[in-house]
Scaffold this active site. Structure first.
Site, PDB file in Angstrom:
ATOM      1  N   GLY A 189      10.021   1.113   6.667  1.00 54.01           N
ATOM      2  CA  GLY A 189       9.663  -0.081   5.861  1.00 54.01           C
ATOM      3  C   GLY A 189       8.380   0.199   5.060  1.00 54.01           C
ATOM      4  O   GLY A 189       8.116   1.303   4.722  1.00 54.01           O
ATOM      5  N   LYS A 190       7.708  -1.172   4.925  1.00 51.83           N
ATOM      6  CA  LYS A 190       6.562  -1.325   3.846  1.00 51.83           C
ATOM      7  C   LYS A 190       4.996  -1.291   4.937  1.00 51.83           C
ATOM      8  O   LYS A 190       5.288  -1.806   5.988  1.00 51.83           O
ATOM      9  CB  LYS A 190       6.547  -2.019   3.087  1.00 51.83           C
ATOM     10  CG  LYS A 190       7.753  -2.173   1.956  1.00 51.83           C
ATOM     11  CD  LYS A 190       7.680  -3.175   1.142  1.00 51.83           C
ATOM     12  CE  LYS A 190       9.019  -3.409   0.223  1.00 51.83           C
ATOM     13  NZ  LYS A 190       8.983  -4.271  -0.682  1.00 51.83           N
TER      14      LYS A 190
ATOM     15  N   LEU B 162       0.829  -1.069   0.034  1.00 58.96           N
ATOM     16  CA  LEU B 162      -0.150  -0.102   0.134  1.00 58.96           C
ATOM     17  C   LEU B 162       0.956   1.380  -0.173  1.00 58.96           C
ATOM     18  O   LEU B 162       0.490   2.106  -0.382  1.00 58.96           O
ATOM     19  CB  LEU B 162      -0.952  -0.054   1.113  1.00 58.96           C
ATOM     20  CG  LEU B 162      -1.899  -1.155   1.401  1.00 58.96           C
ATOM     21  CD1 LEU B 162      -2.732  -1.135   2.815  1.00 58.96           C
ATOM     22  CD2 LEU B 162      -2.955  -0.998   0.110  1.00 58.96           C
ATOM     23  N   GLY B 163       2.033   1.393   0.534  1.00 65.30           N
ATOM     24  CA  GLY B 163       3.008   2.293   0.847  1.00 65.30           C
ATOM     25  C   GLY B 163       4.223   2.087   1.203  1.00 65.30           C
ATOM     26  O   GLY B 163       4.647   0.936   1.912  1.00 65.30           O
ATOM     27  N   VAL B 164       5.006   2.787   0.954  1.00 65.08           N
ATOM     28  CA  VAL B 164       6.538   2.457   1.559  1.00 65.08           C
ATOM     29  C   VAL B 164       7.119   3.858   2.399  1.00 65.08           C
ATOM     30  O   VAL B 164       6.883   5.046   1.953  1.00 65.08           O
ATOM     31  CB  VAL B 164       7.629   2.444   0.380  1.00 65.08           C
ATOM     32  CG1 VAL B 164       9.006   2.248   0.870  1.00 65.08           C
ATOM     33  CG2 VAL B 164       7.263   1.013  -0.522  1.00 65.08           C
ATOM     34  N   GLY B 165       7.604   3.723   3.514  1.00 63.95           N
ATOM     35  CA  GLY B 165       7.844   4.830   4.397  1.00 63.95           C
ATOM     36  C   GLY B 165       9.199   4.602   4.831  1.00 63.95           C
ATOM     37  O   GLY B 165      10.040   4.039   4.172  1.00 63.95           O
TER      38      GLY B 165
ATOM     39  N   LYS C 161       1.843  -3.228   8.717  1.00 58.19           N
ATOM     40  CA  LYS C 161       2.977  -2.071   8.816  1.00 58.19           C
ATOM     41  C   LYS C 161       4.296  -3.022   9.216  1.00 58.19           C
ATOM     42  O   LYS C 161       4.241  -3.604  10.265  1.00 58.19           O
ATOM     43  CB  LYS C 161       2.722  -1.105   9.993  1.00 58.19           C
ATOM     44  CG  LYS C 161       3.735   0.172   9.896  1.00 58.19           C
ATOM     45  CD  LYS C 161       3.312   1.177  10.598  1.00 58.19           C
ATOM     46  CE  LYS C 161       4.108   2.494  10.576  1.00 58.19           C
ATOM     47  NZ  LYS C 161       3.601   3.563  11.274  1.00 58.19           N
TER      48      LYS C 161
ATOM     49  N   ASP D 268       1.659  15.831  16.180  1.00 60.67           N
ATOM     50  CA  ASP D 268       1.994  15.965  14.805  1.00 60.67           C
ATOM     51  C   ASP D 268       0.522  15.597  13.985  1.00 60.67           C
ATOM     52  O   ASP D 268       0.698  14.883  12.959  1.00 60.67           O
ATOM     53  CB  ASP D 268       2.982  14.647  14.342  1.00 60.67           C
ATOM     54  CG  ASP D 268       3.647  14.903  13.126  1.00 60.67           C
ATOM     55  OD1 ASP D 268       3.637  16.198  12.624  1.00 60.67           O
ATOM     56  OD2 ASP D 268       4.168  14.171  12.417  1.00 60.67           O
TER      57      ASP D 268
END
Length: 510
Positions: free
Chosen positions: A33-34, A27-30, A50, A144
């Site tokens: 990690g993924k 779904l996404g890469v941060g 996550k 945040d």
């Protein structure tokens, strides 16, 4: 400690499993990690997984940040805060099994649409404040808050995410860390002054409210020192189209002096915030009682796992966060709650399947064309007259979720090579070419709410009618009024229409 299992399917596509979950697409890469989509094998509930690489966490010195996120999220159960169901550790990775939301970031939503209508901005803001209030009551400050950390589910409900910068509030203690995104940070944060915590979240919420209403930020500059000067001044532009009530709320929240700044309680009591406020956002303590056991969920766990009721009760009483029976139970409960709240929120998005004309709308209503279902017994309390129901409709009745119904309709139309135009999320115009006559057969599909749990997909022939489709498409939020009992089209159009209906129904039944 759970081991990762890799199974090879018949098509040589590797199926990755972790614990009781099958992992799917990324779904996404941060930074750490993924995030992958996952499915709980037995309950079939979708989750977001996550995946945090241990080596990367150590090298970036964020072990404390990740630990805080895990500790905080484990405690939380709120309809507008991302849920953490389980943490699975392996020698190389940490897997956080979280609630899956499919609507993307609120940031992208604002960028795509620009400033939102006031009623929509209010709805989002009410949900955000509900979640932030829950955090503060549980002694957690987010620190945040920004539209990038506010996700949207398939019902366009806000989910507060990313608690990595959050911190526990302790009596008599003050925070000093300068963190968060500069555009959303309070003056005392960027100045390095001491702050208690909740007031910095209030400031961030004020910036978010401004972004929702205006499509821009109150304090913005590419040059960071200039941006900081603007934030510290507390002076921001007020567009003429904002009404006085919401301007007063913004000014209360964006006070430079934290002692003069509005509290969450002040925000909750404000007249602009109170308008159309859903009751579930701030339930009474009685409604939050988590000691009540859901017998249906217990039965479902027993069914899925092939265990006895007392085993599930023991799992819940043990307090072990890694117990599979307890995890499955909470997944079922949370998904039921989400579905119930979604049903409440969506109730105004549907017409009652009746032949009574819409009542004259009040000017203050954002969508006067929508009619909410009448309570049981079917009696209009204001007028004291029974609500008449249509005797019959040509269509399909379903108790599935409205979004799921429409998704299946789109899949069926695609399989049949039908062409369609979306009037709004629950109303489409469809056509297909009759190869014999070389003319289009056209019909309208509209989803109506029949009662609290049931929806009717109504079929209406449009063949032979002159319809200005472009004009209707220009106003996607406005749908047709509730339908009268359908009448069959005349001549050869009748058979073409019924054949089209039959093909669609057969496809949906597969």
């Amino acid at each position: 400690m759970a081991e990762k299992v890799v199974i090879t399917s018949g098509s040589n596509q590797p199926i990755v499993k972790i614990g009781h979950y099958t992992l799917g697409a990324t779904l996404g890469v941060g930074t750490f990690g993924k995030v992958k989509i996952g499915e709980h094998q037995l309950t079939k509930h979708k989750v977001a997984v996550k995946i945090l690489n241990r080596q990367k966490i150590k090298s970036l010195d964020v072990v404390g940040k990740i630990r805080r996120e895990i500790q905080n999220l484990k405690l939380f159960r709120h309809p507008h805060i991302i849920k953490l169901y389980q943490v699975i550790s392996t020698p190389t990775d940490i897997f956080m099994i979280m609630e899956y939301v499919s609507g993307g970031e609120l940031f992208d939503y604002i960028v795509k649409r620009g400033k939102l209508q006031e009623h929509e901005a209010r709805r989002f803001f009410q949900q955000i404040i509900s979640g932030v209030d829950y955090c503060h009551r549980h002694m957690i400050v987010h620190r945040d808050l920004k539209p990038e950390n506010l996700l949207l589910d398939h019902n366009m409900h806000v989910k507060i995410a990313d608690f990595g910068l959050s911190n526990m509030m302790m009596d008599g203690e003050f925070l000093r860390t300068s963190c968060g995104s500069p555009n959303y940070a309070a003056p005392e944060v960027i100045s390095g002054k001491l702050y208690a915590g909740p007031e910095v979240d209030v400031w961030s919420c004020g910036v978010i409210l401004y972004a929702l209403l205006c499509g821009t930020l109150p304090f913005d500059d590419e040059h960071v020192p200039t941006l900081f000067r603007k934030i510290k001044s507390g002076i921001f532009p007020i567009p003429e189209y904002l009404n006085k009530s919401v301007v007063s709320l913004l000014c209360m929240m964006l006070q430079v002096d934290p002692m003069k700044r509005a509290t969450i309680e002040d925000v909750k009591k404000h007249e602009w915030f109170q308008k159309d406020l859903p009751g579930y956002l701030f339930p009474s303590p009685v409604e939050q009682d988590s000691s009540v056991i859901d017998t249906e969920a217990i039965s479902e766990v027993c069914d899925k796992f092939g265990v006895k009721e007392h085993e599930v009760h023991n799992a819940l009483l043990s307090g072990d966060p890694h117990d599979q029976l307890a995890i499955a139970y909470h997944l079922i409960i949370d998904n039921k709650r989400i579905a119930d709240e979604a049903a409440k929120a969506e109730i105004k998005d549907f017409y009652v399947a009746s032949n009574s004309p819409p009542a004259a709308a009040e000017p203050s209503r954002p969508h006067p064309e929508r009619i909410a279902p009448h309570p049981h017994p079917q009696q209009d309390k204001a007028r004291g007259t029974p609500v008449k129901r249509a005797k019959w409709h040509l269509g399909i009745r379903s108790q599935s979720k409205p979004n799921d119904i429409m998704l299946e309709v789109f899949r069926a139309m695609k399989a049949l090579d039908y062409e369609w135009k979306v009037i709004n999320p629950y109303h489409v115009r469809v056509r297909t070419l009759n190869k014999m006559t070389e003319k289009y057969v056209k019909m309208s599909l509209q989803l109506y709410q029949v009662d609290y749990k049931s929806y009717l997909l109504d079929f209406k022939s449009l063949s032979g009618e002159k319809e200005d489709m472009e004009e209707e498409a220009a106003s996607p939020m406005v749908a047709a009024p509730p339908p009268p009992p359908p009448t069959a089209p005349q001549g050869h159009h009748t058979m073409e229409f019924f054949e089209m209906c039959a093909a669609l129904i057969i496809q949906l039944a597969r």
